[in-house]
Design a protein around this motif. Structure first.
Motif, mmCIF file in Angstrom:
data_model
loop_
_atom_site.group_PDB
_atom_site.id
_atom_site.type_symbol
_atom_site.label_atom_id
_atom_site.label_comp_id
_atom_site.label_asym_id
_atom_site.label_seq_id
_atom_site.Cartn_x
_atom_site.Cartn_y
_atom_site.Cartn_z
ATOM 1 N N ILE A 1 0.835 -1.201 0.000
ATOM 2 C CA ILE A 1 0.000 0.000 0.000
ATOM 3 C C ILE A 1 0.869 1.250 0.000
ATOM 4 C CG2 ILE A 1 -1.654 1.321 1.384
ATOM 5 C CD1 ILE A 1 -2.834 -1.330 2.307
ATOM 6 N N LEU A 2 1.930 1.229 0.808
ATOM 7 C CA LEU A 2 2.831 2.379 0.857
ATOM 8 C C LEU A 2 3.570 2.576 -0.467
ATOM 9 C CD1 LEU A 2 4.334 1.859 4.429
ATOM 10 C CD2 LEU A 2 2.637 3.557 3.730
ATOM 11 N N ASP A 3 3.767 1.475 -1.209
ATOM 12 C CA ASP A 3 4.503 1.556 -2.464
ATOM 13 C C ASP A 3 3.628 1.946 -3.650
ATOM 14 O OD1 ASP A 3 6.914 0.902 -1.331
ATOM 15 O OD2 ASP A 3 6.682 -1.245 -1.657
ATOM 16 N N LEU A 4 2.317 2.045 -3.455
ATOM 17 C CA LEU A 4 1.434 2.353 -4.575
ATOM 18 C C LEU A 4 1.793 3.671 -5.255
ATOM 19 C CD1 LEU A 4 -2.162 1.303 -3.425
ATOM 20 C CD2 LEU A 4 -0.688 0.200 -5.103
ATOM 21 N N GLU A 5 2.218 4.648 -4.461
ATOM 22 C CA GLU A 5 2.539 5.955 -5.033
ATOM 23 C C GLU A 5 3.789 5.923 -5.911
ATOM 24 O OE1 GLU A 5 5.279 7.820 -1.446
ATOM 25 O OE2 GLU A 5 3.412 8.788 -2.018
ATOM 26 N N ASN A 6 4.577 4.865 -5.796
ATOM 27 C CA ASN A 6 5.807 4.773 -6.590
ATOM 28 C C ASN A 6 5.568 4.182 -7.973
ATOM 29 O OD1 ASN A 6 7.289 5.748 -4.389
ATOM 30 N ND2 ASN A 6 7.541 3.696 -3.541
ATOM 31 N N MET B 1 -4.896 -3.550 -9.616
ATOM 32 C CA MET B 1 -4.422 -2.724 -8.508
ATOM 33 C C MET B 1 -4.494 -3.480 -7.193
ATOM 34 S SD MET B 1 -6.051 0.960 -9.480
ATOM 35 C CE MET B 1 -5.634 1.730 -11.053
ATOM 36 N N LEU B 2 -5.570 -4.243 -6.999
ATOM 37 C CA LEU B 2 -5.684 -5.018 -5.770
ATOM 38 C C LEU B 2 -4.581 -6.066 -5.677
ATOM 39 C CD1 LEU B 2 -9.551 -5.507 -5.555
ATOM 40 C CD2 LEU B 2 -8.122 -3.923 -4.265
ATOM 41 N N GLU B 3 -4.168 -6.611 -6.829
ATOM 42 C CA GLU B 3 -3.079 -7.586 -6.830
ATOM 43 C C GLU B 3 -1.774 -6.959 -6.360
ATOM 44 O OE1 GLU B 3 -2.789 -9.343 -10.640
ATOM 45 O OE2 GLU B 3 -4.474 -10.710 -10.343
ATOM 46 N N PRO C 1 -0.582 7.892 -11.082
ATOM 47 C CA PRO C 1 -0.148 7.061 -9.957
ATOM 48 C C PRO C 1 -1.246 6.082 -9.542
ATOM 49 C CG PRO C 1 0.387 9.375 -9.566
ATOM 50 C CD PRO C 1 -0.479 9.339 -10.788
ATOM 51 N N LEU C 2 -0.843 4.907 -9.094
ATOM 52 C CA LEU C 2 -1.814 3.875 -8.752
ATOM 53 C C LEU C 2 -2.744 4.300 -7.629
ATOM 54 C CD1 LEU C 2 0.129 0.488 -8.955
ATOM 55 C CD2 LEU C 2 -1.352 1.557 -10.637
ATOM 56 N N HIS C 3 -2.191 4.953 -6.589
ATOM 57 C CA HIS C 3 -3.063 5.337 -5.475
ATOM 58 C C HIS C 3 -4.085 6.376 -5.907
ATOM 59 C CE1 HIS C 3 -0.018 8.504 -5.371
ATOM 60 N NE2 HIS C 3 -0.823 9.227 -4.630
ATOM 61 N N ASP D 1 2.715 0.696 -15.267
ATOM 62 C CA ASP D 1 3.486 -0.414 -14.723
ATOM 63 C C ASP D 1 2.680 -1.701 -14.627
ATOM 64 O OD1 ASP D 1 5.977 0.955 -14.234
ATOM 65 O OD2 ASP D 1 4.949 2.022 -12.620
ATOM 66 N N ILE D 2 1.371 -1.596 -14.508
ATOM 67 C CA ILE D 2 0.563 -2.804 -14.292
ATOM 68 C C ILE D 2 -0.441 -3.049 -15.412
ATOM 69 C CG2 ILE D 2 0.767 -2.534 -11.794
ATOM 70 C CD1 ILE D 2 -2.202 -1.684 -11.813
ATOM 71 N N MET D 3 -0.543 -2.150 -16.378
ATOM 72 C CA MET D 3 -1.567 -2.312 -17.410
ATOM 73 C C MET D 3 -1.262 -3.501 -18.329
ATOM 74 S SD MET D 3 -0.675 0.679 -20.170
ATOM 75 C CE MET D 3 0.832 0.606 -21.185
ATOM 76 N N VAL D 4 -2.315 -4.040 -18.926
ATOM 77 C CA VAL D 4 -2.167 -5.050 -19.960
ATOM 78 C C VAL D 4 -1.812 -4.319 -21.249
ATOM 79 C CG1 VAL D 4 -3.325 -6.875 -21.264
ATOM 80 C CG2 VAL D 4 -3.889 -6.506 -18.848
ATOM 81 N N PRO D 5 -0.669 -4.606 -21.876
ATOM 82 C CA PRO D 5 -0.280 -3.881 -23.087
ATOM 83 C C PRO D 5 -1.336 -4.016 -24.186
ATOM 84 C CG PRO D 5 1.545 -5.179 -22.246
ATOM 85 C CD PRO D 5 0.341 -5.597 -21.469
#
Length: 426
Positions: free
Chosen positions: A196-201, A321-323, A287-289, A206-210
């Motif tokens: 959770i703390l790393d979400l802002e990084n 995101m939950l993953e 950002p993810l968060h 970074d996580i999207m399906v291309p």
């Protein structure tokens, strides 16, 4: 004093030494208390914690009463030791008493009690608070005068006595607290909190399906192909477009058409287009968060990531995101395993489209994540050309062997980790 037996004087001196140790330990334990744990215990109505928290609201008064008591006790102890020394050894007893009392005070009045108080601050501070609070009320006038003089001098020197020293924890400090929680927080929960703390990084990129891997329905395809897509689709929500993703019509919830498919009712392009919801677009590098909050506010679960020109770069979901917080879900682990194939020799045959972050997370590796996001992108960045099958390279502690390529990308590569070697990239 001459009429008082020496045994009584020694008992009185022993009591004064114990009181000196009490005041010294109280000071150390009060200052060593974990403020956040103290606040939690006070909110839980722990009496000792509530009293300690009240005392620490004005640390100048707390320190004032402790030092006042400690100094008075030490002065009386010194006077009493001098009397005992004179009665036992005459004039030489003054020096003997001073030296002996110094050793005793250091051991039993300072080092030992402060060590115990530092190791077990709550056990020392909470009971001590029941004594310190009445003492503070009893000697408040003297403490007030001492604090007024001391605080006045500190203000002259430029110190602001109203500033709060209990500043909130930074994210890095909070990470350290979580890591050092030990068995108080299960390992899995620690990972979730750190995630959770790393979400802002990280951003949606970074996580999207291309884009090349997005599964969707092209309304220009033959209706039989669309039927086949619907029958074998593994996803609940898929984009519907004309020609390519840049012309997305909307997002289809497959379950809306489930009844029609089961009852073999005709599903037409018009039916599909009428069943979709408005597409939701996400700017790249969000950002993810931030995007998680945006999903919550807009009541969306899936979005198309677009660049500044409106070109669709990929697809991101709330599940992705939950993953990042709870780890891979079981269904997605099966999908991910199709990209990574363990070999008998200890190496891994990995698809070029596999995410570097997913590879690191699955294999606990540390491939570089700055820059390209896929294995294919990482290899092309280092070679600056499309390699031929059989090409080998080394990036950090990882050996790469290209096993299959297309005209524009690396299709698969065999990777092996060599932790014992620390050579540079080749």
């Amino acid at each position: 004093m001459e009429a008082i037996p020496l045994s009584y004087l020694f008992i009185a001196l022993g009591v004064l030494v114990l009181l000196s140790g009490y005041f010294s330990g109280s000071e150390t334990s009060m200052m060593a208390l974990n403020r956040y744990r103290l606040r939690h215990l006070a909110e839980s109505r722990h009496r000792g914690a509530m009293r300690a928290q009240q005392l620490l609201e004005r640390p100048d008064r707390l320190i004032g009463i402790i030092l006042l008591g400690n100094n008075l006790v030490n002065i009386f102890a010194a006077s009493l030791a001098t009397v005992i020394g004179l009665r036992l050894f005459g004039e030489a007893g003054i020096a003997i008493a001073s030296l002996g009392l110094t050793v005793i005070i250091l051991i039993f009045g300072e080092v030992a009690p402060k060590t115990v108080a530092a190791l077990y601050p709550e056990r020392f501070a909470f009971p001590s608070s029941f004594i310190l609070k009445p003492l503070l009320r009893l000697f408040y006038p003297a403490v007030w005068v001492l604090n007024a003089i001391a605080n006045g001098l500190l203000r002259i020197l430029g110190f602001n006595m109203e500033e709060q020293s209990d500043s909130p924890l930074s994210r890095e400090e909070l990470r350290t607290v979580v890591r050092e929680a030990g068995n108080l927080i299960p390992k899995r929960h620690q990972k979730m909190l750190l995630s959770i703390l790393d979400l802002e990084n990280f951003t949606v990129n970074d996580i999207m399906v291309p884009r090349a891997e997005v599964t969707g329905i092209d309304l220009e395809d033959d209706i039989d192909e669309i039927y086949d897509m619907l029958n074998h689709c593994r996803h609940t929500r898929i984009p519907v477009f004309r020609g390519d993703l840049d012309n997305t019509v909307g997002i289809l919830h497959v379950r809306r058409l489930l009844r029609s498919l089961i009852e073999h009712e005709e599903v037409t392009r018009e039916t599909l287009e009428a069943s979709v919801s408005e597409p939701y677009f996400v700017p790249e590098d969000t950002p993810l968060h931030t995007q998680m909050v945006n999903f919550q506010r807009s009541r969306q679960r899936i979005g198309l990531v677009v660049d500044e020109y409106g070109v669709v770069l990929g697809l991101v979901t709330l599940e992705d995101m939950l993953e990042e917080i709870v780890g891979e879900f079981t269904t997605d682990m099966q999908s991910f395993n199709r990209d990574i194939h363990p070999q008998d020799d200890g190496s891994y045959l990995i698809d070029g489209t596999a995410s570097i972050r997913d590879i690191n997370r699955q294999l606990r590796w540390h491939l570089p994540t700055k820059g390209p996001r896929t294995l294919n992108g990482l290899i092309l960045e280092y070679l600056e050309s499309i390699p031929e099958p059989g090409t080998s390279l080394k990036i950090g502690d990882y050996a790469f062997e290209i096993t299959a390529t297309t005209e524009s990308a690396v299709k698969t590569a065999k990777l092996r980790y060599y932790p014992q070697k620390k050579s540079g990239n080749t």
